[in-house]
Write a protein that holds these residues in place. Sequence first.
Motif, PDB file in Angstrom:
ATOM      1  N   UNK A 232      -2.517  14.501   4.082  1.00 16.13           N
ATOM      2  CA  UNK A 232      -3.943  14.270   4.272  1.00 16.13           C
ATOM      3  C   UNK A 232      -4.799  15.306   3.545  1.00 16.13           C
ATOM      4  N   UNK A 233      -6.063  14.943   3.384  1.00 15.72           N
ATOM      5  CA  UNK A 233      -7.029  15.828   2.735  1.00 15.72           C
ATOM      6  C   UNK A 233      -8.387  15.518   3.338  1.00 15.72           C
ATOM      7  N   UNK A 234      -9.161  16.572   3.664  1.00 11.30           N
ATOM      8  CA  UNK A 234     -10.433  16.386   4.341  1.00 11.30           C
ATOM      9  C   UNK A 234     -11.567  17.104   3.617  1.00 11.30           C
ATOM     10  N   UNK A 235     -12.760  16.543   3.744  1.00 11.78           N
ATOM     11  CA  UNK A 235     -13.950  17.268   3.327  1.00 11.78           C
ATOM     12  C   UNK A 235     -14.160  18.432   4.300  1.00 11.78           C
ATOM     13  N   UNK A 236     -14.697  19.530   3.790  1.00 12.69           N
ATOM     14  CA  UNK A 236     -14.914  20.704   4.634  1.00 12.69           C
ATOM     15  C   UNK A 236     -15.817  20.388   5.820  1.00 12.69           C
ATOM     16  N   UNK A 237     -16.751  19.481   5.635  1.00  9.68           N
ATOM     17  CA  UNK A 237     -17.738  19.179   6.679  1.00  9.68           C
ATOM     18  C   UNK A 237     -17.124  18.486   7.894  1.00  9.68           C
TER      19      UNK A 237
ATOM     20  N   UNK B  26       0.804  -1.219   0.000  1.00  8.34           N
ATOM     21  CA  UNK B  26       0.000   0.000   0.000  1.00  8.34           C
ATOM     22  C   UNK B  26       0.838   1.271   0.000  1.00  8.34           C
ATOM     23  N   UNK B  27       2.158   1.131  -0.078  1.00  4.97           N
ATOM     24  CA  UNK B  27       3.029   2.300   0.047  1.00  4.97           C
ATOM     25  C   UNK B  27       2.820   3.318  -1.066  1.00  4.97           C
ATOM     26  N   UNK B  28       2.278   2.907  -2.202  1.00  4.49           N
ATOM     27  CA  UNK B  28       2.036   3.842  -3.313  1.00  4.49           C
ATOM     28  C   UNK B  28       0.563   4.214  -3.420  1.00  4.49           C
ATOM     29  N   UNK B  29      -0.203   3.906  -2.408  1.00  2.00           N
ATOM     30  CA  UNK B  29      -1.647   4.117  -2.429  1.00  2.00           C
ATOM     31  C   UNK B  29      -2.068   5.347  -1.644  1.00  2.00           C
ATOM     32  N   UNK B  30      -3.251   5.806  -1.998  1.00  2.00           N
ATOM     33  CA  UNK B  30      -4.015   6.727  -1.170  1.00  2.00           C
ATOM     34  C   UNK B  30      -5.107   5.917  -0.495  1.00  2.00           C
ATOM     35  N   UNK B  31      -5.235   6.097   0.805  1.00  2.00           N
ATOM     36  CA  UNK B  31      -6.298   5.426   1.547  1.00  2.00           C
ATOM     37  C   UNK B  31      -7.372   6.454   1.873  1.00  2.00           C
ATOM     38  N   UNK B  32      -8.610   6.123   1.562  1.00  2.00           N
ATOM     39  CA  UNK B  32      -9.691   7.078   1.753  1.00  2.00           C
ATOM     40  C   UNK B  32     -10.768   6.550   2.669  1.00  2.00           C
ATOM     41  N   UNK B  33     -11.474   7.487   3.267  1.00  2.00           N
ATOM     42  CA  UNK B  33     -12.691   7.175   4.020  1.00  2.00           C
ATOM     43  C   UNK B  33     -13.854   7.892   3.334  1.00  2.00           C
ATOM     44  N   UNK B  34     -14.921   7.145   3.126  1.00  2.00           N
ATOM     45  CA  UNK B  34     -16.150   7.679   2.548  1.00  2.00           C
ATOM     46  C   UNK B  34     -17.306   7.307   3.463  1.00  2.00           C
ATOM     47  N   UNK B  35     -18.435   7.953   3.266  1.00  2.00           N
ATOM     48  CA  UNK B  35     -19.617   7.591   4.038  1.00  2.00           C
ATOM     49  C   UNK B  35     -20.859   7.711   3.169  1.00  2.00           C
ATOM     50  N   UNK B  36     -21.866   6.948   3.544  1.00  2.00           N
ATOM     51  CA  UNK B  36     -23.126   6.985   2.807  1.00  2.00           C
ATOM     52  C   UNK B  36     -24.277   6.898   3.790  1.00  2.00           C
ATOM     53  N   UNK B  37     -25.098   7.929   3.803  1.00  2.00           N
ATOM     54  CA  UNK B  37     -26.294   7.950   4.626  1.00  2.00           C
ATOM     55  C   UNK B  37     -27.471   7.436   3.804  1.00  2.00           C
TER      56      UNK B  37
ATOM     57  N   UNK C  23      -5.573   9.867   2.971  1.00  2.00           N
ATOM     58  CA  UNK C  23      -4.190   9.983   3.409  1.00  2.00           C
ATOM     59  C   UNK C  23      -3.305   9.216   2.449  1.00  2.00           C
ATOM     60  N   UNK C  24      -2.188   9.827   2.075  1.00  2.00           N
ATOM     61  CA  UNK C  24      -1.196   9.099   1.293  1.00  2.00           C
ATOM     62  C   UNK C  24      -0.439   8.170   2.217  1.00  2.00           C
TER      63      UNK C  24
END
Length: 124
Positions: free
Chosen positions: A58-63, A29-40, A51-52
Amino acid sequence: QVQLVESGGGLVQAGGSLRLSCAASGRTFSTCTMGWFRQAPGKEREFVAAIRWSGGRTYYADSVKVRFTVSRDAAKNTVYLQMDSLKAEDTAVYYCAADPSMSLAPTPSRYHYWGQGTQVTVSS
């Protein structure tokens, strides 16, 4: 075979905290971006944070900016999402995902691998 297994979801009161974990296996996974998503319910899947794996940018949604923190533990091949000051509108199924590039993209279609999801419910 890539596997992403989320854990740590549950029921929490508004203002409380939860930490989600995503155990990753099956590739480097060293060359991956790991993301978190959500679905309501009734809504589209939305980006939460990324996160790389290499370098930890890192990068975040404004919310969720300021309230949530994404991190990774390379030794454990695990990504975390620390969620503080939770709100009722954070209620959703949370998914961990892996993008084979280092793009930090918030677009679900870039992520090739997905976990099964973990439910987070915030009571008001």
